[in-house]
Write an enzyme that holds these catalytic residues in place. Structure first.
Site, PDB file in Angstrom:
ATOM      1  CB  CYS A 132      -0.949  -0.070   1.197  1.00 17.15           C
ATOM      2  SG  CYS A 132      -2.119   1.275   1.366  1.00 17.15           S
ATOM      3  CG  ASP A 179      -6.720  -1.513  -5.195  1.00 17.04           C
ATOM      4  OD1 ASP A 179      -7.291  -0.657  -4.499  1.00 17.04           O
ATOM      5  OD2 ASP A 179      -5.527  -1.826  -5.039  1.00 17.04           O
ATOM      6  CG  HIS A 212      -5.889  -1.461  -1.424  1.00 15.86           C
ATOM      7  ND1 HIS A 212      -4.934  -1.064  -2.336  1.00 15.86           N
ATOM      8  CD2 HIS A 212      -5.487  -0.978  -0.228  1.00 15.86           C
ATOM      9  CE1 HIS A 212      -4.007  -0.364  -1.713  1.00 15.86           C
ATOM     10  NE2 HIS A 212      -4.316  -0.301  -0.435  1.00 15.86           N
TER      11      HIS A 212
END
Length: 245
Positions: A132, A179, A212
């Site tokens: 991330c 995502d 995600h």
């Protein structure tokens, strides 16, 4: 946060109840979590946190997993003592919170970690893995540090730099099909531009049906249908590091 041009909040996911097998140390001006493999190694991996910080059990679990595969793993506090994001924080303040925690402003910390790995741990070959926020950081380091032999950027992407496709380290990019932070058109642009401009090895891989954070924030026992993708992505990470370290 994975797209520094238009960052979006992300969910914490399945927080592990995990203590970790390594230890916390002081490295110059920052703290770090360090875990070493069972046998001596001169290969090291810098593990870069997400927005929830260097003490997140999920990230330490990934560091321990790297150590079990023969690497010295180090997860530094790239926020340098500043508070990580909390799921209870007000998302309207996220941009303000991010202002002094940019994943492209970590050179001082990376330099300190590299000195520690070389001088104190005897590391000769060093790579980086990031999740991330840390995925953006790995993309950045792949542009800045040719001494890093390999990078694995998990759901992170840089969009604002002119040289963002001119990687200096072989880099694996892992993305999720669903995502909400990084839409697939951004991934397509990255892949097309790397094909045209990247002078080193790279791979861009999209995992169908995933969201995600799936590689480090989803627990296989809670998400059995996601287990094959989680395991495949982790194996891809290990294989990439093994190829270049």
């Amino acid at each position: 946060m994975a797209n520094e041009e238009k960052p979006c909040p992300c969910d914490l996911g399945d927080k592990l109840e995990y203590g970790g097998q390594g230890q916390e140390v002081q490295i110059e001006h920052i703290k770090a979590y360090v875990v070493k493999p069972s046998s001596a190694s001169n290969k090291a991996v810098i593990v870069i946190q997400d927005i929830f910080g260097w003490q997140l059990p999920n990230t330490r679990y990934m560091a321990d997993m790297l150590a079990s595969n023969g690497y010295i793993a180090i997860c530094p506090d790239f926020f340098v003592g500043k508070e990580p994001w909390s799921p209870t924080d007000d998302w309207s303040t996220f941009q303000q919170w991010l202002e002094d925690r940019k994943p492209t402003n970590i050179n001082k910390e990376v330099d300190a970690v590299l000195r520690f790995l070389k001088d104190q741990c005897g590391a000769k070959q060093i790579g980086a893995v990031g999740f991330c926020w840390g995925g953006v950081a790995v993309h950045y380091l792949s542009l800045q540090y040719p001494e890093l032999k390999a990078g694995v950027s998990l759901y992170g992407i840089i969009r604002e730099r002119e040289d963002r496709y001119e990687l200096k380290s072989p880099t694996l990019f892992i993305f999720a099909e669903n995502d909400a932070v990084i839409p697939l058109d951004q991934v397509s642009t990255l892949e097309k531009s790397l094909l045209e401009k990247c002078p080193v090895d790279y791979q861009v891989k999209i995992f169908q049906g995933q969201t995600h954070g799936f590689v480090h924030r989803k627990r296989e026992d809670i998400n059995p249908t996601d287990k094959p993708s989680i395991q495949e992505a982790r194996m891809d990470m290990f294989n990439w590091l093994a190829n270049y370290l």
